[in-house]
Scaffold this active site. Structure first.
Site, mmCIF file in Angstrom:
data_model
loop_
_atom_site.group_PDB
_atom_site.id
_atom_site.type_symbol
_atom_site.label_atom_id
_atom_site.label_comp_id
_atom_site.label_asym_id
_atom_site.label_seq_id
_atom_site.Cartn_x
_atom_site.Cartn_y
_atom_site.Cartn_z
ATOM 1 C CG ASP A 210 -1.880 0.470 -3.397
ATOM 2 O OD1 ASP A 210 -2.119 1.639 -3.019
ATOM 3 O OD2 ASP A 210 -2.572 -0.487 -3.036
ATOM 4 C CG ASN B 226 -8.920 3.836 3.550
ATOM 5 O OD1 ASN B 226 -8.196 3.617 2.584
ATOM 6 N ND2 ASN B 226 -9.516 2.872 4.211
ATOM 7 C CG HIS C 206 -2.346 0.273 0.966
ATOM 8 N ND1 HIS C 206 -2.927 0.251 -0.280
ATOM 9 C CD2 HIS C 206 -3.350 0.611 1.828
ATOM 10 C CE1 HIS C 206 -4.217 0.547 -0.178
ATOM 11 N NE2 HIS C 206 -4.493 0.777 1.084
#
Length: 194
Positions: free
Chosen positions: A96, A71, A22
């Site tokens: 990613d 997020n 990530h």
């Protein structure tokens, strides 16, 4: 006067996530900064930033790594865009992508978020999806492993061998995108390897 570009690598903060799939976007930012001998420093927009140049006489680059979790990347990205007066069209997001095979880089501007919550949050915060994305392929997990777990795992041994080249390719793609535009960067980086 040269245009300013905001180049952001998405990821999660802290040593626990540093080497995970990530965080490939932040690894690319580190590569772009290293190429220019720059160090990222704390910025009031809840990010680490280095101000530099593509090359002497070229575009100004603001390289950034949000300190927030993936997020909720939109807050720092939109704060930096406001601070540096950069419109969405000159924001480059490096992240990613599960739907691209490992060792591949794809570029696009605008469109949907493809289920990527970091991209979704940035589009919402910028109030526009019209920013460039440098999508770094991490591939999907084999077998039944959950994708959410996969992205938070470190790269495997085989992947680690190819990781420096992948990071370098993605950094090259960012530089070409800023310097020559999206189409030229796509033509080079979307072509099959020789």
């Amino acid at each position: 006067m040269a245009e300013t570009w905001l180049v952001v690598g998405l990821g999660n903060p802290g040593p626990r996530y540093e080497a995970t799939r990530h965080n490939i976007g932040q690894m690319v930012i580190d590569e772009l900064a290293a190429r220019r001998g720059e160090t990222l420093r704390a910025h009031k927009a809840n990010a680490r930033v280095a101000e530099t140049w593509l090359r002497p006489g070229g575009a100004k680059l603001v390289l950034a790594k949000p300190n927030s979790f993936m997020n909720v990347s939109g807050g720092p990205v939109s704060a930096l865009a406001r601070f540096y007066a950069v419109p969405p069209e000159r924001v480059v997001l490096i992240h990613d992508d599960l739907d691209i095979p490992f060792d591949s880089v794809k570029l696009k501007t605008g469109g949907g978020h493809g289920g990527h919550n970091g991209v979704r949050d940035v589009a919402k915060a910028l109030d526009s999806p019209q920013f460039a994305r440098v999508r770094v392929g991490i591939g999907r997990p084999a077998g039944r492993q959950d994708a959410a777990d996969w992205v938070l795992d470190p790269f495997g041994a085989t992947e680690r061998k190819g990781l420096p080249n992948l990071i370098s390719d993605a950094a090259d793609a960012v530089e070409q995108l800023v310097d020559e535009g999206l189409l030229a960067a796509q033509q080079k980086h979307h072509a099959p390897r020789e």
